[in-house]
Design an enzyme around this catalytic site. Sequence first.
Site, PDB file in Angstrom:
ATOM      1  CE  LYS A  28      26.280  20.975 -33.905  1.00 49.12           C
ATOM      2  NZ  LYS A  28      26.141  20.856 -32.436  1.00 49.12           N
ATOM      3  CG  HIS A  67      29.349  24.838 -26.825  1.00 45.31           C
ATOM      4  ND1 HIS A  67      28.560  25.948 -26.673  1.00 45.31           N
ATOM      5  CD2 HIS A  67      28.712  24.041 -27.702  1.00 45.31           C
ATOM      6  CE1 HIS A  67      27.477  25.819 -27.423  1.00 45.31           C
ATOM      7  NE2 HIS A  67      27.542  24.680 -28.057  1.00 45.31           N
TER       8      HIS A  67
END
Lengths: 446, 446
Positions: free
Chosen positions: B215, B342
């Site tokens: 991330k 996701h």
Amino acid sequence: MDAKLIVDEVRLTPILISDPPLLNVQGVHQPYTPRLVVEVITRGGVSGLGETYGDGVYLDLARPLTETLRGRSVTDVNDLFALAEATDPTTGPTTDPAPGPTTDPAPGPGEASGVDAGGLRGVRTADKLRLSVVSAFETACLDALGKTLGLPVHALLGGKVRDTVEYSAYLFYRWATHPATGPVDDWGAALDPAGIVAQARRFDRAYGFRSFKLKGGVFPPEQEIAAIRALAEAFPGRPLRLDPNGAWSVETSLAVARELKDVLEYLEDPASGTDAMAEIAAGTEVPLATNMCVTTFEEVPEAFAKGAVEIVLCDHHYWGGLGRTRELAALCRTYGVGLSMHSNTHLGISLAAMTQVAATLPELHHACDTHYPWQSEDVVTTRPVFRAGRLTVSDAPGLGVELDRAALAALHRRWLDDDGSLRDRDDAAAMRVADPEWHTPKVPRW
Amino acid sequence: MDAKLIVDEVRLTPILISDPPLLNVQGVHQPYTPRLVVEVITRGGVSGLGETYGDGVYLDLARPLTETLRGRSVTDVNDLFALAEATDPTTGPTTDPAPGPTTDPAPGPGEASGVDAGGLRGVRTADKLRLSVVSAFETACLDALGKTLGLPVHALLGGKVRDTVEYSAYLFYRWATHPATGPVDDWGAALDPAGIVAQARRFDRAYGFRSFKLKGGVFPPEQEIAAIRALAEAFPGRPLRLDPNGAWSVETSLAVARELKDVLEYLEDPASGTDAMAEIAAGTEVPLATNMCVTTFEEVPEAFAKGAVEIVLCDHHYWGGLGRTRELAALCRTYGVGLSMHSNTHLGISLAAMTQVAATLPELHHACDTHYPWQSEDVVTTRPVFRAGRLTVSDAPGLGVELDRAALAALHRRWLDDDGSLRDRDDAAAMRVADPEWHTPKVPRW
């Protein structure tokens, strides 16, 4: 997995069913048309039914798949596509996801392969044939699953969103009898506007259909325009469709659209090919529908990008079954394209499957096509009854139909007894019985 | 319909679950994040489970839907979308298919709504919120149906095509502890390449994950490039992904892609907006993935037409459930676009649902994302065990998970006891606890 859901046996029964002399751009329907009945029998003793095209190329693909299915669960329908590809004798066992070669040299532009659905299905590919075979296996698995669980097929597809499904009358130019074999019904000939209107009146009276579709591409466009005009006068305000199966040029298509723009619900496949359809779509406000330029997922992106079609006719036999039909509906919804339903000559098993899947599609806003009223024979025990042009969606387990084994045996006997001349549907050959000079017209014909 | 499949009661239980201080472009995860557990209880006494976002806006949509569901069959999932729209208090009871107004003024470009998934879900619309609520109801219905029939959810979706589902390690820059509430785990801080590699090594050891996703959007791109480079050196040949949540400009994105083109499996949402993504896609051979510019069916046509993404990350919470996730997969297959999965912060109910649907998708060729290893709390009785980075697809009835009612009650008690400050996830507000000057950065930040 539950043992009672395991496939114990798969039976394939090719049959020949009586068909009236319905005319189209290719020629005329044969006196008998081949269909294939697929039975998937589980260890629980339940028999699931499916129905698809019965020509030899489909049988050749279906046979090796029957062995592969044995021992698998009827719940496993997602991998039928990969299984069918792996067992396709034209591609050989392979796990390569690349499309195999076509089973035939692809016909050139304006030519037709003369086998698939009487030559009306565009270029024949191994992929299209496989999807039609898979559709019958998938339907049979879902029927067996539903019967085992006590659930209708629509519940296995996420549930019905309507209690009845509307169908359209399918009007055909036709002769009273086949030239060699005589009459198969009492509908008589319909070869001009008056004949088409009379046919429509009988459909209206007997079935209550509100929409009318005329199979065109048979006579010069002026005559077919006149027939639609006559229908519009006889049935003011009713949805009317005209489908010449790609027989016209872009210019002719635009001229017909101009003439009929005030009365057509949609114009179906006026010309052949995505580019021609896109050109017509750009030049008319009449919505264009198709079951020829978009018949597989591969054909979708180009046609949607070019704005070639406003309505796609789904058909679970073409698209690979009921699940794939729902995927097509999702594609159409996503791209703002309308959805209707196509039909070729079919029996009550397919009609039940069409009705079950149609019931689950919120995206379906047009009456479905069906040839069913033209069929005097069937392999199901009870003929469905159209009321006000609609069929009630069955909530019985599975497809809600039962096999008439005596009828199936008789129609299979006819297939066995055939010398091979009718086992592959060929509407041009059927036409040559009446007109030895007939050949499938090059398109655009007009 | 079978009486035992009729919905007798629907229970909604909002909870707050412990979450580590994971950093992203918006700020930092709150010490507790809201989730909503949906239980659909049938007349047959079976309880089906679903899980979704738990912020107030979702609760407001879920509450009226519970009453509507009572008395309906758990097989009826197709019409949940229309039902949710009809009961949406922001649009009022209506049968109008037109989208209702957004529940909030739409944030302007570069702004974030600050509520949905910590502000990472693009412009908030009533439609997106409804789809997330429907997803939990649909999952719960399918779980109840599967438990009643003795079938795993994957069998209700056409059957699994694989026996295990691969997941990816989800690497985060993070602090050791939340500033106000102290440590929630023993993972420690990770704020530089060495910290990220150490985190990856622990994921590798503990779970066997082969793919690593970082991330990003937290530090200037040079630092994140260095982290990916360090991962590539520590784990040669492993698939690596970087996801800055749209924090970069087109120029920065292209520069990062150039730097990392030899090691990235894909670059996820480098910039915000379809046009920016398309511009980047045209300028790099690194595949672009998204769960921001394509998160609803409405966003698909433009993004696909512009070639903005090569891989779409499905997420059943975003797309309206497991059935809609399969429709997205069909769209991707049709358009030659890849498919991955996701995740936002979630518990074991959602992980089971993700695994069940992933098992049915032949189109899924990338390891799925999951936040699950970061979650120390759960509402299921048995934590799933990753082996070699994979979960075995459960063949138990339904989702294959059981509710831990004591755990659920404790997490709900935490929600009840909260003064309201944590009931709506707001990663920027959580960051302001440490940095009172913090505001959600305008994008592109770099």
